[in-house]
Design an enzyme around this catalytic site. Sequence first.
Site, PDB file in Angstrom:
ATOM      1  N   SER A 124       0.659  -1.077  -0.106  1.00  0.00           N
ATOM      2  CA  SER A 124       0.010   0.011   0.029  1.00  0.00           C
ATOM      3  C   SER A 124       0.844   1.182   0.048  1.00  0.00           C
ATOM      4  O   SER A 124       1.533   1.517  -1.014  1.00  0.00           O
ATOM      5  CB  SER A 124      -0.996  -0.195   1.198  1.00  0.00           C
ATOM      6  OG  SER A 124      -1.936   0.861   0.901  1.00  0.00           O
ATOM      7  N   HIS A 165      -4.780  -1.403  -4.039  1.00  0.00           N
ATOM      8  CA  HIS A 165      -6.156  -1.863  -3.605  1.00  0.00           C
ATOM      9  C   HIS A 165      -7.122  -1.641  -4.714  1.00  0.00           C
ATOM     10  O   HIS A 165      -8.325  -1.391  -4.313  1.00  0.00           O
ATOM     11  CB  HIS A 165      -6.692  -1.041  -2.269  1.00  0.00           C
ATOM     12  CG  HIS A 165      -5.594  -1.246  -1.321  1.00  0.00           C
ATOM     13  ND1 HIS A 165      -5.117  -2.343  -0.619  1.00  0.00           N
ATOM     14  CD2 HIS A 165      -5.023  -0.185  -0.431  1.00  0.00           C
ATOM     15  CE1 HIS A 165      -4.088  -2.215   0.307  1.00  0.00           C
ATOM     16  NE2 HIS A 165      -3.978  -0.841   0.422  1.00  0.00           N
TER      17      HIS A 165
END
Length: 243
Positions: A134, A170
């Site tokens: 991330s 994501h």
Amino acid sequence: MPADAPTILATSGGLRAARRLPWEVGPLTRHAVDLAGTAGRAPRVCFLATAVGDDPKTIGTFYANAAAEGWQASHLALFPMPNLAEVRDHLLSADVVWVWGGSVAGLLAMWRLHGLDEIFREAWRAGVVLTGVSAGSICWHIGGTTDSFGPDLRPITDGLGLLPHSNGVHYDSEPQRRPLFQRLIADGSLPPGYATDDGAGLLYRGTELVEALAERDRAGAYRVDRGPDGTAVETPLDVRRLS
């Protein structure tokens, strides 16, 4: 023993649910450690949880996992002050640096405040394998999309830029991610780049993408370009599944 070329494995994964711990190491992170090519000794893995304010529970979970994996573990914390006297020497002596997710804007600000932007460029060139999830993926690129400023995603355009691409994370699990990433590339706010579903990763040698990987069934990776008509063009990549 450093990797044989500057190496980054940027992911939307590398961890998975665990029974006895909050999380455990996943195949993508194990692959990053394997890329370091250590032999005859435990790989030296340094963990950074800057993006979650050096959360003690996250750091403690890393050490529990590292013990189970047989790694020689360390961490770099920056709050309230660096926990290491010689930050540069320590990072350059690591085989792998693993960067946790959270606020990529906060991470970049703290890193620059402490000179880590230049240290990481040196470590990357020296063959230290850089990996992360991330925020720990976006940081190596030009930028991407972030919730660092609130629940409505915004662009981040001041990544370290070791990789001259944008990065979407994501991609399949947060509804705002895909359309915003495409819109930012279409309008030129971000350069063309690559995106990953949860459980997928991008392996770069130097600045070139050499392989997309996944630790989760059906997790995909994508190239996103600005088309000649000014719209975003998304191309699915071939993905190698890790066991």
